[in-house]
Design an enzyme around this catalytic site. Structure first.
Site, PDB file in Angstrom:
ATOM      1  N   LYS A  92      -3.381   5.905   0.517  1.00 25.29           N
ATOM      2  CA  LYS A  92      -2.039   5.705  -0.049  1.00 25.29           C
ATOM      3  C   LYS A  92      -1.739   6.630  -1.226  1.00 25.29           C
ATOM      4  O   LYS A  92      -0.605   7.056  -1.429  1.00 25.29           O
ATOM      5  CB  LYS A  92      -1.865   4.250  -0.487  1.00 25.29           C
ATOM      6  N   GLU A 114       7.309  -1.138  -2.668  1.00 20.27           N
ATOM      7  CA  GLU A 114       7.027  -2.385  -1.977  1.00 20.27           C
ATOM      8  C   GLU A 114       5.554  -2.358  -1.597  1.00 20.27           C
ATOM      9  O   GLU A 114       4.969  -1.284  -1.460  1.00 20.27           O
ATOM     10  CB  GLU A 114       7.892  -2.506  -0.712  1.00 20.27           C
ATOM     11  N   SER A 381      -9.242   4.797   6.715  1.00 25.98           N
ATOM     12  CA  SER A 381      -8.133   4.986   5.780  1.00 25.98           C
ATOM     13  C   SER A 381      -8.312   4.279   4.449  1.00 25.98           C
ATOM     14  O   SER A 381      -7.675   4.637   3.465  1.00 25.98           O
ATOM     15  CB  SER A 381      -6.829   4.536   6.439  1.00 25.98           C
TER      16      SER A 381
END
Lengths: 399, 271
Positions: A92, A114, A381
Site C-alpha cells: 500500500k 478510506e 502483498s
C-alpha cells in the site's frame, strides 16, 4: 504483440472505468488528472519518488524462491515477491508515497483516506506524518472492531480515525464517507484512494504507482532464474497489488496472469467478495466495473475472512482484463486461504497477510499440475502480523 | 412540450417560483409515499422529486442516507418506485415527477427498458447524481427517445466553461447545487448563490432550481427571489423521520404550505 495503452483520455478501459461522480467533483478530478500527468513526466518528481521508495519504503523488495514449499507441493517452482517487507508491511505504501508527494505539490495540506483492514489507512497516516500533512481516515465501525491494532497504529501516527456507522459499516461505506468529506472540502483536501478503483484518474494513477512491483520483478527474475515467470498470481480485492505486478507484463503474452478473489464460504453460498467470478457490471464509487449487486442494482454485502478483500467492486482495469481474456480470475475460499497461511508459516518461516494468502492458496492448486521447470511468481502483498488475532480467534484462542 | 417545461412556463407567466419537495420512495413505506405525493401537490408543490433508494448514497448527508436505509429495509427498488408513480398518475395528471437517485439501479434495469417503463408510469424527468454529462450520452439518448427530461446538476465548483457542456444535454430545468457538500449540509450563502445563478442565466437557457442546504421557509424565500425553483429535501425527510406514526403526511403538508407562502410572499414583495 498487442499494444497496451489504456485507459483512454476519459479514463475508460473498454466499457469500464470512467468518471461517475457528482458534478461538484468533476473539476477536482480534472485538476488531479492534469497535475498527475504533468508530474508523471517530471524528472524531479520521479527522482524524489524513487528516492523515497528506496530510502523510506525500503525498495526494491526482494524476490524469494520458496524452495521448501515448492518441493512440498511437488510441481512448479514458486517465487514470492516480498511486498510484506516494505515499511508498514504491505504494498500500500508504494501508492501513498506517490499520492502524498502529489498532494504536496498541489498545495493540499489535508489528506483523507478510506480503509478496510487498516493497511491503507496506516500507509496514509504514515506518509501524512512523514510529509507533515493533516490526515483523516474513514473506517467502517465493523472493521474498527476487527482491526483494533491498526486503528491504534494510525492514531500513534497522528491521524484521526472516523468510525463510519452507515450501511454495512465496512470498506464500501468508508469509501462513501470519504467521498462525502472530499465533496465538502474539495478545495483544500487530497483524497488518497488506496486501490486501483474510483473515478479517473485514480485507477490509472494507483496502477502506475504500484507498477514498481512488476518493474522490479522483471529485472529480478532475470537475475534469479534467468527468465521471466510462466505465471503471475496475485490476490484481488480492489486489485492494486495485482495490477501493480501485472501491468509491466501485459504486453508479454507468454506470461499468464491470474487474479485470485475472495471466495469466502464458497461462490455457491453467496457469502463471498468475488465480483469478477460471480458479479455483473455496474457503477459504484466513480467507475463502471464488475460488482456484487442484486436484481434491483443495490450493492450487496460481502464476506471474506480478509478485511482487505471484503469489497463488492474491483478496479476497472481488471474488469477489462477479464473480458479481454488477458488475465484470468479465480476464487479461493476462506478455508483454503487459511490453510495456505499456515503452510507458509510452517514451511518458509513467513507469516503472510490473509489477503496475500488467497494468492498463495491458488498457487497450492496450480503448482502440482505443472512440471518442476515451470515458474510461478506470487505477489506476497503484505505481512500477516495484523491478522494474528483473527487467526488465533479461528483456532479458539483469545490473545 | 414536456410537463416540466409546461409547469415552468405557467409559473413564469404568473410571476411565481416553483417549489420542488424531495422525498425518498418507500420512506416510511410505499403507501405513505403515495399519500405524501398527493398531499404535497395539494399543499403547493409544483413538481415532485422522488428519491430512488440506493445502498450507497454517496452524495447524501445522514438524513437522506437514513431514509434510504429505511426504504431498503422494506426491499423497495426501482420497479416499486415506478409503480408508485403510475398509481399517483391515476389521480394527478398535472404535477411533474422527477426521479432522483444513483445510476446503478437504472444501469441494472437497462437504460432503454428503464426509460420505457418510466415513461409508461408517468415519470417526467430523471436526475442521476453520479452521472455527469461526459458519461451520460447513452442514458440521455434513451431518455430523449421516450420523451423524458434528463436533469443535470451544476455546482459551485463548475467552471463557466462547462455550462454549455451541461446545458447541451439538460432538459426541463437545471439543478444548481448551492454548496460544496452533501444534501442537508450547512446553510447556503445566499449572496454567493445569487452571483452564480446570475452567471448561469443566458448560458443555460433553462429554468434554474436551487437545492442542497435549504433548511427552512426563510432560506427558501431568500433563494426564490432570484431562482426559478427551490428544492427542499432533507428538511422534509427529517419531518417524516420525526413524525409519530400516521402523522407524517399532515406534518409534511403543513411544512409545504409554510414554505409555499414564504416563497410567494418574498417574490410578491419583490415585485
Amino acid at each position: 504483440m498487442r499494444r497496451y495503452d489504456l485507459p483512454d483520455e476519459r479514463g475508460h478501459f473498454g466499457p469500464y472505468g470512467g468518471r461517475f461522480v457528482a458534478e461538484t467533483l468533476v473539476q477536482a478530478l480534472d485538476d488531479l488528472r492534469n497535475q498527475y500527468q504533468r508530474y508523471a513526466q517530471d524528472p524531479e518528481f520521479q527522482a524524489e519518488l524513487a528516492h523515497e521508495l528506496k530510502h523510506y519504503v525500503g525498495r526494491p523488495s526482494p524476490i524469494y524462491h520458496a524452495k521448501r514449499w515448492s518441493e512440498h507441493l511437488g510441481g512448479a517452482q514458486i517465487y514470492l515477491k516480498r511486498e510484506d517487507l516494505n515499511h508498514t508491511g504491505a504494498h500500500k505504501i508504494n501508492n501513498t508515497v506517490g499520492q502524498a508527494l502529489l498532494a504536496r505539490r498541489m498545495g493540499k495540506r489535508r489528506v483523507i483516506a478510506e480503509t478496510g483492514a487498516g493497511q491503507h489507512g496506516v500507509a496514509s497516516a504514515t506518509v501524512a506524518a512523514r510529509y507533515g500533512l493533516e490526515c483523516v481516515v474513514y473506517m467502517g465501525a465493523e472493521d474498527i472492531k476487527r482491526q483494533a491494532p491498526n486503528v491504534y497504529r494510525m492514531k500513534l501516527l497522528g491521524a484521526s480515525v472516523v468510525a463510519v456507522d452507515s450501511g454495512s459499516k465496512t470498506l464500501k461505506d468508508a469509501m462513501n464517507e470519504a467521498m462525502r468529506d472530499w465533496v465538502t472540502h474539495v478545495e483544500t483536501t487530497f483524497y488518497i484512494i488506496g486501490t486501483a478503483a474510483g473515478p479517473h484518474p485514480y485507477p490509472m494513477m494507483v496502477r502506475d504507482f504500484q507498477a514498481v512491483i512488476g518493474q522490479e520483478a522483471r529485472t529480478q527474475m532475470i537475475e534469479l532464474a534467468g527468465r521471466q515467470p510462466d505465471v503471475l498470481i496475485a490476490c484481488v480485492g480492489g486489485g492494486s497489488n495485482a495490477i501493480g505486478l501485472f501491468s509491466p507484463y501485459l504486453e508479454d503474452e507468454a506470461v499468464r496472469l491470474i487474479g485470485v478473489e475472495a471466495g469466502g464460504l464458497g461462490l455457491e453460498s453467496g457469502k463471498h467478495a468475488a465480483p469478477l467470478s460471480a458479479g455483473v457490471p455496474g457503477v459504484l464509487h466513480g467507475n463502471r466495473t464488475y460488482l456484487m449487486q442484486d436484481d434491483n442494482g443495490q450493492i450487496q454485502e460481502t464476506h471474506s475472512i480478509s478485511a482487505g478483500l471484503d469489497y463488492p467492486g474491483v478496479g476497472p482495469e481488471h474488469s477489462w482484463l477479464k473480458d479481454s481474456g488477458r488475465a484470468t480470475y479465480v476464487a479461493v475460499t476462506d478455508a483454503e486461504a487459511l490453510q495456505a497461511f499456515h503452510d507458509l508459516c510452517r514451511l518458509e518461516g513467513i507469516i503472510p497477510a490473509l489477503e496475500s494468502s488467497h494468492a498463495l492458496a491458488y498457487a497450492v492448486k496450480l503448482a502440482p499440475t505443472l512440471d518442476k521447470e515451470q515458474i510461478l511468481l506470487v505477489n506476497l502483498s503484505g505481512r500477516g502480523d495484523k491478522d494474528i488475532p483473527t487467526v488465533a480467534g479461528l483456532s479458539g484462542l483469545a490473545l | 412540450m414536456s410537463r416540466i417545461s409546461h409547469v415552468f412556463e405557467q409559473l413564469q407567466q404568473h410571476g411565481r417560483r416553483a417549489l420542488i419537495p424531495f422525498i425518498t420512495s418507500g420512506d416510511p413505506d410505499l403507501a405513505t409515499t403515495l399519500d405524501l405525493m398527493h398531499a404535497m401537490a395539494q399543499a403547493g408543490a409544483d413538481l415532485i422529486e422522488l428519491g430512488v433508494p440506493f445502498s450507497d448514497p454517496m452524495a447524501d448527508g445522514p438524513t437522506i442516507q437514513r431514509s434510504s436505509e429505511r426504504a431498503l429495509a422494506q426491499g423497495v427498488g426501482l420497479r416499486d418506485v415506478l409503480a408508485v408513480v403510475a398509481e399517483f398518475r391515476r389521480k394527478d395528471g398535472q404535477t411533474p415527477v422527477v426521479l432522483m437517485g444513483y445510476l446503478n439501479p437504472v444501469e441494472r434495469m437497462g437504460y432503454d427498458a428503464f426509460a420505457r417503463a418510466a415513461r409508461q408510469a408517468g415519470v417526467d424527468g430523471v436526475l442521476t447524481v453520479d452521472c455527469p454529462p461526459e458519461e451520460a450520452g447513452p442514458l440521455t439518448d434513451a431518455l430523449y427517445a421516450h420523451a423524458i427530461d434528463p436533469i443535470f446538476l451544476l455546482s459551485p465548483t463548475t467552471p463557466e466553461s462547462r455550462f454549455p457542456v451541461v446545458a447541451r444535454l439538460a432538459r426541463g430545468f437545471i439543478y444548481y447545487v448551492s454548496l460544496k457538500g452533501v444534501t442537508g449540509a450547512a446553510t447556503l450563502d445566499v449572496a454567493d448563490v445569487r452571483n452564480r445563478i446570475h452567471a448561469m442565466r443566458g448560458r443555460v437557457g433553462l429554468p434554474i432550481g436551487v437545492g442542497f442546504g435549504i433548511r427552512d421557509a426563510q432560506s427558501a424565500q431568500a433563494v426564490a427571489r432570484f431562482a426559478d425553483a427551490v428544492v427542499v429535501g432533507s428538511r422534509i425527510v427529517q419531518a417524516i423521520e420525526e413524525a409519530p406514526r400516521g402523522e407524517a403526511v399532515d406534518r409534511v403538508a403543513a411544512l409545504i404550505r409554510e414554505i409555499r407562502s414564504a416563497i410567494d410572499a418574498g417574490v410578491g414583495a419583490q415585485a
